[in-house]
Design an enzyme around this catalytic site. Structure first.
Site, PDB file in Angstrom:
ATOM      1  N   THR A 100     -22.726 -34.542  23.122  1.00  0.00           N
ATOM      2  CA  THR A 100     -22.805 -33.395  23.512  1.00  0.00           C
ATOM      3  C   THR A 100     -21.476 -33.000  24.049  1.00  0.00           C
ATOM      4  O   THR A 100     -20.950 -33.496  24.879  1.00  0.00           O
ATOM      5  CB  THR A 100     -23.756 -32.815  24.750  1.00  0.00           C
ATOM      6  N   LYS A 175     -26.756 -26.678  21.450  1.00  0.00           N
ATOM      7  CA  LYS A 175     -26.970 -27.585  22.533  1.00  0.00           C
ATOM      8  C   LYS A 175     -26.354 -27.040  23.961  1.00  0.00           C
ATOM      9  O   LYS A 175     -26.956 -27.126  24.934  1.00  0.00           O
ATOM     10  CB  LYS A 175     -26.167 -28.977  22.180  1.00  0.00           C
TER      11      LYS A 175
END
Length: 279
Positions: A100, A175
């Site tokens: 991420t 995300k």
């Protein structure tokens, strides 16, 4: 999954942490010829009895792979690993970034990859290590449709819900929204349990009732298992980072990030306190 397809895709994987390790294991168990690299030799110990092979350098992983998964911690790590992988990779091969990170980091790496004839997919995941072990991760993908189709057999070895959301960077956008919503919900759940404490309601009974009622949430389930939010200090710091990145992306266009951050603050403040037994 066609066994010929599996055996024909040579994979590499870098980033054998709590989430990356079970992802790599699923790829190996699915039959993909997989090469691993890790900074510390002990990280590779769980794979010694598997068909996996081990590379002595990142460049060696790139040279032998059609598909390389990256699941390292932060943007700088992604840049370092990809910067060493790309010159060694063959044209037509694929990098999938499961970390991420900032969407622009993925786009930056994609530009460098394109110069080498290599394709990049940003492919952050959700579900944590339990879902990775079960092969039920959610994958949020950004990239070319045809390249994603090419990589799909690998993704299906560890993912259940696999969705293309747009071009490179789109997976990271979603995300960051997901993680920001999670930490906002953690903040609300934390405040709700604090309200129960002030009203002298037994915490276990309150949690049991809430989880069976309309106030239930995944965040409340997570929080109910924490002895102390301060024990989640590292995870809290990562979620705070994701909130910050979403705020940077939205800038002044919308107050959504500010509202999410406000909701998250009670939990993040508690998570940043010293843990039990520390000064």
């Amino acid at each position: 999954m066609n066994s010929n397809t599996v055996s024909s895709i040579r994979c590499g994987f870098i980033g054998l942490g709590s989430q990356g390790a079970p992802i790599a294991r699923r790829m190996i168990d699915a039959g993909f010829p997989t090469t691993l690299w890790a900074r510390r030799a002990e990280t590779l110990a769980p794979y010694r009895e598997t068909p996996a092979t081990f590379a002595s350098t990142i460049e060696e992983v790139g040279a032998g792979a059609d598909h390389v998964g990256i699941c390292v911690v932060n943007d700088d790590d992604v840049r370092e690993v990809s910067g060493r992988l790309l010159p060694a990779m063959r044209p037509g091969s694929v990098i999938a970034i499961h970390s991420t990170v900032h969407p622009e980091t993925c786009r930056e790496v994609a530009r460098h990859a394109n110069e080498q004839g290599v394709h990049l997919i940003d492919a952050p995941v959700s579900g944590g290590s339990p879902a990775a072990e079960a092969g039920t991760l959610t994958l949020m993908l950004g990239g070319d449709e045809q390249i994603i189709a090419k990589a799909m057999p690998v993704f299906e070895s560890f993912g259940k819900l696999i969705v293309r959301l747009g071009d490179v960077g789109a997976g990271q956008h979603v995300k960051l929204i997901n993680n920001s919503l999670l930490v906002a919900n953690l903040g609300l759940a934390y405040v709700a349990l604090e309200a129960g404490k002030l009203l002298e309601i037994d915490k276990e009974k309150l949690v049991e009732l809430l989880l069976a009622s309309s106030g239930r949430s995944f965040a409340l389930e997570v929080l109910s298992r924490m002895e102390n939010p301060a024990d989640f200090r590292h995870g809290g710091a990562l979620l705070r980072k994701d909130l910050r990145l979403l705020s940077e992306l939205l800038a002044e266009r919308h107050e959504a990030a500010a509202q999410l951050a406000h909701a998250a603050d009670p939990f993040l403040a508690a998570a940043s306190m010293p843990a039990h037994g520390t000064d």
